[in-house]
Every structure is written in structure tokens, then in C-alpha cells.
Design an enzyme around this catalytic site. Structure first.
Site, PDB file in Angstrom:
ATOM      1  N   HIS A  58      -9.078  -4.269  -8.349  1.00 58.65           N
ATOM      2  CA  HIS A  58      -7.756  -4.685  -7.868  1.00 58.65           C
ATOM      3  C   HIS A  58      -7.809  -6.059  -7.205  1.00 58.65           C
ATOM      4  O   HIS A  58      -6.952  -6.385  -6.396  1.00 58.65           O
ATOM      5  CB  HIS A  58      -7.226  -3.666  -6.859  1.00 58.65           C
ATOM      6  N   HIS A 220      -2.541   2.783 -10.975  1.00 58.11           N
ATOM      7  CA  HIS A 220      -3.523   3.021 -12.031  1.00 58.11           C
ATOM      8  C   HIS A 220      -2.835   3.503 -13.303  1.00 58.11           C
ATOM      9  O   HIS A 220      -3.397   4.260 -14.082  1.00 58.11           O
ATOM     10  CB  HIS A 220      -4.558   4.050 -11.560  1.00 58.11           C
TER      11      HIS A 220
END
Length: 332
Positions: A58, A220
Site C-alpha cells: 500500500h 483489497h
């Protein structure tokens, strides 16, 4: 979607990206043998310190915000995976300088499990730790069930505000209360135009049609139930902002923070166009933006889209937001 990435052995992704992060910021952070990313000034700290955990993949979040005025130690897991509690316990022990430790956890199943186990074990050892959970995604649960909401980009402004409070000598109880107040007055909504691939396995994370977007997409690739035909930047900005304002019951005359966070493959041009509409739309409603950020803060590989974050602000929180900090991806 066929994966095309500049990587080496997928098994070494986490180690190599963390080494790259530290090698490119050698005056701010260091990497331990157990893969903790540590603020190099931690050894000189005489204050409340901050530890966080979360999967890699991320970037720049979460480890890119380690440094003075924000996070003291980040505990990275593998790609999109939480680390284990032993690494978190090691980090909390290392971070503790006698003033207590704030432990920030994003609301995802693996992170929460690690967070709960960590708290049980460190409390047995008598370490003064308080945990704050970020859970501001409005798409998957109503506010009265906030414990079911996912943690998205809201963790990063919380690091900034809590880090500033700690730097100013606030007690652990005060820092935790300030962080919790900010978390309780935060809301995020994400939109995706294209999914991503898992960089270690090549598996596709969510699939959208060529003319589809999904409002409410999780970090996700979890669906949010808001699939619709592609719309203009202004149309999407208004749809999302209306939902966020309603969730927090923001009224004319209030002051808020607005963040447009690119999730990996949406250009800065697009993000700025979205922010422009947010600014004008809020101005029409008599709502003042007093803190802001636009750019890639917490990404999901090459997912195309963005997260829109807002938070109710007051003068104290604005001062903490504007206070000095020095990290790889945010410096004031």
C-alpha cells in the site's frame, strides 16, 4: 489482467521494498533484522511514542510515514497481510520510552486479530499501551456499527495528529483521546474504475467492466455494492461527498479536512479535478475546508480510483495537522 511489474523473486518483495524505502531515506528511518521500520530519532525521544502495523503493498503507507512527528515504528506484514503479534510486541517494547505507547490498528480481520493478541501480551508485561482503531469506511456498515467498518486512508492523518500531540508533550491518555476524537469524526468512501493484481501471486483483485466503476470498493478489492456506469469526475465527487457529509451529519458553518487519495493508477490530474469539485461544492454549502491533501498516500498497487476522506475539524486538530513532521512521504 496480466501482471506486468518490475520485481524480482516474488518471495522477496517485502524485504526488498523495505530495504529500498530505508536506503532512499537513510537520515530518517532504519530497518531492523526483524523488518521493523524505525524512526532514527526514537532513541532520543522523551515522549509518548506511536506504533502501527499493516500489510505492505500500500506504499507509501504505512511505513512511509515513520519519522519525527508521526509514527515511531511501523510493523510491516507481507503483501496485504498482517504481521504476527511477536513483531508488534518487539516494536512496542522498543518504542516505549517511559511515557507510554499509542498502538494504531486499521480495522481489517488480520490486523485486528494481531492487535488484540498484542494488547493482551503487552498488558501482562506491564507496558503502558493504548490502542486506537481506525474504522472509517462508510460503505460496508452504518455508523452505529462502526466496529464493522474497514480502516482506509484515515489512519495517515490520524498518525499526523496523534504524532503532533505526542511531540507537544501530551500524556498517553491525552494523545489517545485526541486520536480517538479524530477517528470518531472521520469518514472515507472509495471508488474504483479498475482492479489490481496481487504482486506476489499475479491474482486479480476485483474485476470491473470497461464502462463500470464501483463506489464503496475496499482496500483489497472487496466489493461495496455501488457498481454503476462510468460517470464524470464532478458527478462522482458529488455522489461520494453527499454520502460522507450525511454520515458525519456535517452542516453549513462547520470546518472539515478533505483528502483525495489516489489508489495507484489514477493520475494526479484526475485527483486534482475531483478535489476542485469537492472544494466548490462544499463552498456552496457553506462548509469550509481547513485541512487538505491530494495525492497517493495509501495505494492498492495499480488499482485505478481514489479514496475520498473527510473529518470534522476544530482549531486544536488543525494545529496538530499543520505541526512540523519529517517522514519519507510527508514533511512540514
Amino acid at each position: 489482467m496480466k501482471m506486468k511489474k518490475f520485481i524480482n523473486n516474488p518471495e522477496n518483495l517485502t524485504q526488498e521494498l523495505l530495504e529500498g524505502l530505508v536506503l532512499s531515506n537513510p537520515d530518517i528511518i532504519e530497518l531492523t533484522d526483524s523488518k521493523l521500520v524505525v524512526n532514527k530519532e526514537l532513541k532520543n525521544s522523551d515522549r509518548v511514542t506511536i506504533v502501527t502495523l499493516g500489510g505492505t503493498g500500500h506504499e507509501p503507507a504505512l511505513s512511509g510515514f515513520v519519522g519525527e512527528g508521526m509514527v515511531d515504528i511501523s510493523v510491516p506484514g507481507d503483501i496485504f497481510a498482517a504481521p504476527g503479534p511477536q513483531a508488534c510486541i518487539e516494536a512496542i517494547k522498543m518504542a516505549d520510552k517511559g511515557k507510554g505507547v499509542l498502538f494504531v490498528v486499521l480495522n481489517h480481520a488480520g490486523d485486528m486479530l494481531t492487535g488484540k493478541l498484542t494488547m493482551k501480551l503487552v498488558e501482562k508485561e506491564g507496558i503502558n499501551v493504548k490502542k486506537v482503531v481506525t474504522q472509517e469506511d462508510i460503505s460496508n456498515a452504518p455508523r452505529e456499527r462502526a466496529e464493522d467498518r474497514r480502516g482506509l486512508v484515515g489512519c495517515v492523518p490520524l498518525y499526523k495528529i496523534a504524532g503532533a500531540a505526542a511531540s507537544q508533550g501530551k500524556s498517553l491518555e491525552e494523545v489517545a483521546a485526541i486520536a480517538q476524537r479524530f477517528a470518531d469524526n472521520s469518514a472515507t468512501l472509495a471508488v474504483a474504475a479498475r482492479g489490481a493484481t496481487h504482486p506476489a501471486t499475479g491474482s486479480v483483485i476485483s474485476t470491473l467492466g470497461e464502462d463500470e466503476i464501483e463506489i464503496g470498493m475496499g482496500q483489497h478489492g472487496e466489493g461495496g455494492g455501488g457498481r454503476m456506469k462510468m460517470k464524470t469526475a464532478d458527478e462522482v465527487a458529488v455522489i461520494m461527498m453527499d454520502k460522507l457529509l450525511k454520515d458525519l451529519d456535517i452542516k453549513s458553518g462547520e470546518k472539515i479536512m478533505v483528502i483525495i487519495n489516489g489508489t495507484g493508477a489514477t493520475t494526479l490530474m484526475e485527483q486534482l479535478i475531483v478535489y476542485r469539485k469537492c472544494h466548490k461544492y462544499l463552498e456552496e454549502k457553506g462548509i469550509e475546508i481547513v485541512a487538505r491533501a491530494v495525492g497517493e498516500i495509501l495505494t492498492v498497487q495499480e488499482m485505478a480510483g481514489f479514496q475520498m476522506f473527510i473529518a470534522r475539524m476544530d482549531e486544536e486538530l488543525v494545529d496538530y495537522w499543520n505541526a512540523p513532521c519529517r517522514t519519507p512521504y510527508l514533511t512540514r
